[in-house]
Design an enzyme around this catalytic site. Sequence first.
Site, PDB file in Angstrom:
ATOM      1  N   GLY A  79      -2.275  55.414  -3.477  1.00  0.00           N
ATOM      2  CA  GLY A  79      -0.583  55.370  -2.964  1.00  0.00           C
ATOM      3  C   GLY A  79      -0.374  56.604  -3.557  1.00  0.00           C
ATOM      4  O   GLY A  79       0.782  57.038  -3.444  1.00  0.00           O
TER       5      GLY A  79
ATOM      6  N   HIS B 233      14.078  51.523  -9.864  1.00  0.00           N
ATOM      7  CA  HIS B 233      13.920  51.956 -10.930  1.00  0.00           C
ATOM      8  C   HIS B 233      15.195  52.195 -11.486  1.00  0.00           C
ATOM      9  O   HIS B 233      16.328  52.578  -9.838  1.00  0.00           O
ATOM     10  CB  HIS B 233      12.729  52.537 -11.611  1.00  0.00           C
ATOM     11  CG  HIS B 233      11.521  52.036 -11.798  1.00  0.00           C
ATOM     12  ND1 HIS B 233      11.081  52.484 -10.360  1.00  0.00           N
ATOM     13  CD2 HIS B 233      10.936  51.537 -12.880  1.00  0.00           C
ATOM     14  CE1 HIS B 233       9.774  51.808 -10.846  1.00  0.00           C
ATOM     15  NE2 HIS B 233      10.422  51.040 -11.768  1.00  0.00           N
TER      16      HIS B 233
ATOM     17  N   GLY C  80       2.557  59.726  -6.143  1.00  0.00           N
ATOM     18  CA  GLY C  80       1.606  60.009  -5.750  1.00  0.00           C
ATOM     19  C   GLY C  80       2.256  62.313  -5.175  1.00  0.00           C
ATOM     20  O   GLY C  80       1.678  63.210  -4.997  1.00  0.00           O
TER      21      GLY C  80
ATOM     22  N   TYR D 117       2.804  42.028 -13.838  1.00  0.00           N
ATOM     23  CA  TYR D 117       2.901  42.967 -14.122  1.00  0.00           C
ATOM     24  C   TYR D 117       2.290  43.561 -14.904  1.00  0.00           C
ATOM     25  O   TYR D 117       1.325  44.992 -14.895  1.00  0.00           O
ATOM     26  CB  TYR D 117       3.798  44.400 -13.925  1.00  0.00           C
ATOM     27  CG  TYR D 117       4.046  45.294 -13.496  1.00  0.00           C
ATOM     28  CD1 TYR D 117       4.268  46.298 -14.393  1.00  0.00           C
ATOM     29  CD2 TYR D 117       3.651  46.294 -12.035  1.00  0.00           C
ATOM     30  CE1 TYR D 117       3.962  47.630 -14.287  1.00  0.00           C
ATOM     31  CE2 TYR D 117       3.614  47.404 -12.072  1.00  0.00           C
ATOM     32  CZ  TYR D 117       3.889  48.300 -13.728  1.00  0.00           C
ATOM     33  OH  TYR D 117       3.624  49.971 -13.499  1.00  0.00           O
TER      34      TYR D 117
HETATM   35  P1  NAP Z   1       5.528  53.249  -5.298  1.00  0.00           P
HETATM   36  O1  NAP Z   1       6.490  54.290  -5.007  1.00  0.00           O
HETATM   37  O2  NAP Z   1       6.313  53.084  -5.484  1.00  0.00           O
HETATM   38  O3  NAP Z   1       4.522  53.943  -4.655  1.00  0.00           O
HETATM   39  C1  NAP Z   1       3.418  52.821  -4.308  1.00  0.00           C
HETATM   40  C2  NAP Z   1       1.801  53.177  -3.498  1.00  0.00           C
HETATM   41  O4  NAP Z   1       1.640  52.441  -2.940  1.00  0.00           O
HETATM   42  C3  NAP Z   1       2.649  53.922  -1.873  1.00  0.00           C
HETATM   43  O5  NAP Z   1       1.656  55.205  -1.940  1.00  0.00           O
HETATM   44  C4  NAP Z   1       1.811  52.937  -1.642  1.00  0.00           C
HETATM   45  O6  NAP Z   1       1.895  52.949  -0.093  1.00  0.00           O
HETATM   46  C5  NAP Z   1       0.800  52.535  -2.021  1.00  0.00           C
HETATM   47  N1  NAP Z   1       0.900  51.245  -2.301  1.00  0.00           N
HETATM   48  C6  NAP Z   1       1.260  49.512  -2.439  1.00  0.00           C
HETATM   49  N2  NAP Z   1       0.885  48.891  -1.917  1.00  0.00           N
HETATM   50  C7  NAP Z   1       0.022  49.014  -1.188  1.00  0.00           C
HETATM   51  C8  NAP Z   1      -1.494  47.942  -0.542  1.00  0.00           C
HETATM   52  N3  NAP Z   1      -2.132  46.372  -0.370  1.00  0.00           N
HETATM   53  N4  NAP Z   1      -2.784  49.320  -0.457  1.00  0.00           N
HETATM   54  C9  NAP Z   1      -2.263  50.494   0.222  1.00  0.00           C
HETATM   55  N5  NAP Z   1      -1.383  50.936  -0.549  1.00  0.00           N
HETATM   56  C10 NAP Z   1      -0.848  50.123  -1.527  1.00  0.00           C
HETATM   57  O7  NAP Z   1       4.525  53.713  -7.148  1.00  0.00           O
HETATM   58  P2  NAP Z   1       4.903  55.210  -7.748  1.00  0.00           P
HETATM   59  O8  NAP Z   1       5.948  54.708  -9.048  1.00  0.00           O
HETATM   60  O9  NAP Z   1       4.487  56.112  -7.160  1.00  0.00           O
HETATM   61  O10 NAP Z   1       3.680  54.083  -8.896  1.00  0.00           O
HETATM   62  C11 NAP Z   1       2.821  54.881  -8.820  1.00  0.00           C
HETATM   63  C12 NAP Z   1       2.280  54.072 -10.035  1.00  0.00           C
HETATM   64  O11 NAP Z   1       2.238  54.390 -11.240  1.00  0.00           O
HETATM   65  C13 NAP Z   1       1.711  52.369  -9.787  1.00  0.00           C
HETATM   66  O12 NAP Z   1       0.434  52.058  -9.995  1.00  0.00           O
HETATM   67  C14 NAP Z   1       2.934  52.554 -10.951  1.00  0.00           C
HETATM   68  O13 NAP Z   1       2.823  50.828 -11.805  1.00  0.00           O
HETATM   69  C15 NAP Z   1       2.874  53.621 -12.129  1.00  0.00           C
HETATM   70  N6  NAP Z   1       3.817  53.207 -13.405  1.00  0.00           N
HETATM   71  C16 NAP Z   1       4.703  53.886 -11.792  1.00  0.00           C
HETATM   72  C17 NAP Z   1       6.176  54.246 -12.600  1.00  0.00           C
HETATM   73  C18 NAP Z   1       7.664  54.144 -12.477  1.00  0.00           C
HETATM   74  O14 NAP Z   1       8.790  54.630 -13.305  1.00  0.00           O
HETATM   75  N7  NAP Z   1       7.817  54.734 -10.794  1.00  0.00           N
HETATM   76  C19 NAP Z   1       5.627  54.110 -14.601  1.00  0.00           C
HETATM   77  C20 NAP Z   1       5.123  53.576 -14.569  1.00  0.00           C
HETATM   78  C21 NAP Z   1       3.567  53.643 -14.584  1.00  0.00           C
HETATM   79  P3  NAP Z   1       3.308  52.710   0.837  1.00  0.00           P
HETATM   80  O15 NAP Z   1       3.492  53.780   0.725  1.00  0.00           O
HETATM   81  O16 NAP Z   1       2.294  52.980   2.676  1.00  0.00           O
HETATM   82  O17 NAP Z   1       4.015  51.275   0.923  1.00  0.00           O
HETATM   83  O1  GFB Z   2      14.455  51.784 -14.589  1.00  0.00           O
HETATM   84  P1  GFB Z   2      14.142  50.096 -14.563  1.00  0.00           P
HETATM   85  O2  GFB Z   2      14.494  49.029 -13.252  1.00  0.00           O
HETATM   86  O3  GFB Z   2      12.887  49.097 -15.217  1.00  0.00           O
HETATM   87  O4  GFB Z   2      15.728  49.952 -15.771  1.00  0.00           O
HETATM   88  P2  GFB Z   2      13.202  48.932 -16.990  1.00  0.00           P
HETATM   89  C1  GFB Z   2      16.170  49.031 -16.145  1.00  0.00           C
HETATM   90  C2  GFB Z   2      17.747  49.335 -17.124  1.00  0.00           C
HETATM   91  O5  GFB Z   2      18.599  49.810 -16.734  1.00  0.00           O
HETATM   92  C3  GFB Z   2      18.528  47.683 -18.305  1.00  0.00           C
HETATM   93  C4  GFB Z   2      19.628  49.293 -16.139  1.00  0.00           C
HETATM   94  O6  GFB Z   2      18.715  47.805 -18.864  1.00  0.00           O
HETATM   95  C5  GFB Z   2      19.387  47.767 -17.037  1.00  0.00           C
HETATM   96  O7  GFB Z   2      20.532  47.057 -17.423  1.00  0.00           O
HETATM   97  N1  GFB Z   2      20.261  50.033 -15.029  1.00  0.00           N
HETATM   98  C6  GFB Z   2      21.435  50.202 -15.067  1.00  0.00           C
HETATM   99  C7  GFB Z   2      19.588  49.693 -13.421  1.00  0.00           C
HETATM  100  N2  GFB Z   2      21.702  50.293 -13.642  1.00  0.00           N
HETATM  101  C8  GFB Z   2      20.256  50.363 -13.266  1.00  0.00           C
HETATM  102  C9  GFB Z   2      20.304  50.625 -11.246  1.00  0.00           C
HETATM  103  O8  GFB Z   2      20.965  50.548 -10.526  1.00  0.00           O
HETATM  104  N3  GFB Z   2      19.425  49.967 -11.671  1.00  0.00           N
HETATM  105  C10 GFB Z   2      17.779  49.525 -12.320  1.00  0.00           C
HETATM  106  N4  GFB Z   2      17.500  48.706 -11.690  1.00  0.00           N
HETATM  107  N5  GFB Z   2      18.875  49.043 -13.578  1.00  0.00           N
HETATM  108  C11 GFB Z   2      10.459  48.579 -16.256  1.00  0.00           C
HETATM  109  C12 GFB Z   2       9.504  47.825 -16.067  1.00  0.00           C
HETATM  110  O9  GFB Z   2      11.053  48.114 -16.566  1.00  0.00           O
HETATM  111  O10 GFB Z   2       9.814  50.174 -16.007  1.00  0.00           O
HETATM  112  C13 GFB Z   2       8.808  47.878 -14.580  1.00  0.00           C
HETATM  113  O11 GFB Z   2      10.054  46.146 -15.116  1.00  0.00           O
HETATM  114  C14 GFB Z   2       7.998  49.205 -14.960  1.00  0.00           C
HETATM  115  O12 GFB Z   2       7.011  46.750 -14.485  1.00  0.00           O
HETATM  116  C15 GFB Z   2       8.970  49.707 -15.612  1.00  0.00           C
HETATM  117  O13 GFB Z   2       6.891  49.712 -16.160  1.00  0.00           O
HETATM  118  C16 GFB Z   2       8.822  51.975 -14.901  1.00  0.00           C
HETATM  119  O14 GFB Z   2      12.365  49.978 -17.746  1.00  0.00           O
HETATM  120  O15 GFB Z   2      13.667  48.222 -17.686  1.00  0.00           O
END
Ligand code: NAP
Ligand code: GFB
Length: 331
Positions: free
Chosen positions: A22, A196, A28, A153
């Site tokens: 990732g 998000h 990453g 998830y």
């Molecule tokens: P992201 O920006 O969507 O990146 C996902 C990464 O996984 C990309 O590099 C993607 O490669 C790779 N990937 C997805 N499917 C794949 C597959 N089938 N084979 C190989 N590579 C694959 O996600 P992120 O936000 O960086 O999340 C990274 C980690 O942090 C995840 O485990 C996520 O659950 C965790 N996390 C994220 C958040 C958040 O708010 N973003 C919060 C808590 C935990 P490509 O670019 O080639 O698609």
């Molecule tokens: O980051 P988010 O989509 O996910 O935030 P969660 C959702 C909250 O932000 C809700 C408000 O209260 C939405 O109503 N919101 C307002 C918006 N404007 C926007 C917008 O333009 N886009 C989005 N996306 N939301 C996720 C989990 O929950 O948290 C995932 O579902 C993941 O699995 C992620 O773990 C970290 O924080 O609610």
Amino acid sequence: MAAEQQQTMAGDGEVKRILVTGGSGLVGNGIRIALKDRPHVRQENEEWIFISSKDGNLLDRESTENIFKKHKPTHVIHLAALVGGLFRNLKYNLDFLRDNLAINDNVLECCKKYNVKKLVSCLSTCIFPNKTEYPIDETMIHNGPPHDSNFGYSYAKRMIDVQNRAYNKQHGCHFTAVIPTNVYGPYDNFNLEDGHVLPGLINKVYTAKKDNTEFTVWGTGCPRRQFIYSVDLGELMIWTMRSYPEIDPIILSVGEEDEVSIKEAAEMVVDAMQFKGKVVYDTTKSDGQFKKTASNSKLRKYRPDFQFTPFKQAIKETVEWFEGNIDIVRF
Ligand code: NAP
Ligand code: GFB
């Protein structure tokens, strides 16, 4: 992105080869930027390999094995996953469950089979029980069903904790996990349906400024979130890989006192982007989980020294990256 190898000078002793699955995503790139821009983070005798789906589909066992045969990693930071915000999770709980279970089983089994010395995987603070006391801590992961919006998830992620313990108990593997709160920063997914909240807000303010329209925040703006800057998370994940000794997971989050409402987050984005137009709230859209306040006291026990980037500064850096990279942004 083809696997990118960053090798610092070989120090004494054998070079650690750290594979980041990732590696092309938000977190990453947080690791890559921490290594590049924060000199105190870099260490000698480490070779970093960042892979993406272009290097192999981790849903497929053979492709996963080929990646491990090719790179022979000594350490793995496992980030690859099907990831999304509230609205993508609401629509595709089965895909989030099946894809993430499959990716995780392939990666963890290959880490065991190819004798990886240490594996750090990634959970999320949104996987905790929906009915819980606050603040949430690492002992509560399995104490009840997660919020219904992202149960697929959540259960896939919770299984990583179970798998880590099973690999350790049966094979002595040093597999552990971090539990980040909501992450934001450069290279995020700014797509409105899949991404998000913070990237969604930045995308919408950008469009409202361009088209001279209102800026619409989804939901009531009342839910509360802790947000961690991807580069801070990157630095802490590197520390976890090098020094965190436990199999039990560790929450990586700003403190409870840094929790903000979605409304406050929206106001920070408006300020950072100097938006002067009207802000409206579309309350027909789901609010999702009201709060998931997590304690970072375990992190503070290990890293009392760590300084998080102030939210205002990190939002500014994210907006500057977004506005400076419009042509490569994931819209
Ligand atoms: P992201 O920006 O969507 O990146 C996902 C990464 O996984 C990309 O590099 C993607 O490669 C790779 N990937 C997805 N499917 C794949 C597959 N089938 N084979 C190989 N590579 C694959 O996600 P992120 O936000 O960086 O999340 C990274 C980690 O942090 C995840 O485990 C996520 O659950 C965790 N996390 C994220 C958040 C958040 O708010 N973003 C919060 C808590 C935990 P490509 O670019 O080639 O698609
Ligand atoms: O980051 P988010 O989509 O996910 O935030 P969660 C959702 C909250 O932000 C809700 C408000 O209260 C939405 O109503 N919101 C307002 C918006 N404007 C926007 C917008 O333009 N886009 C989005 N996306 N939301 C996720 C989990 O929950 O948290 C995932 O579902 C993941 O699995 C992620 O773990 C970290 O924080 O609610």
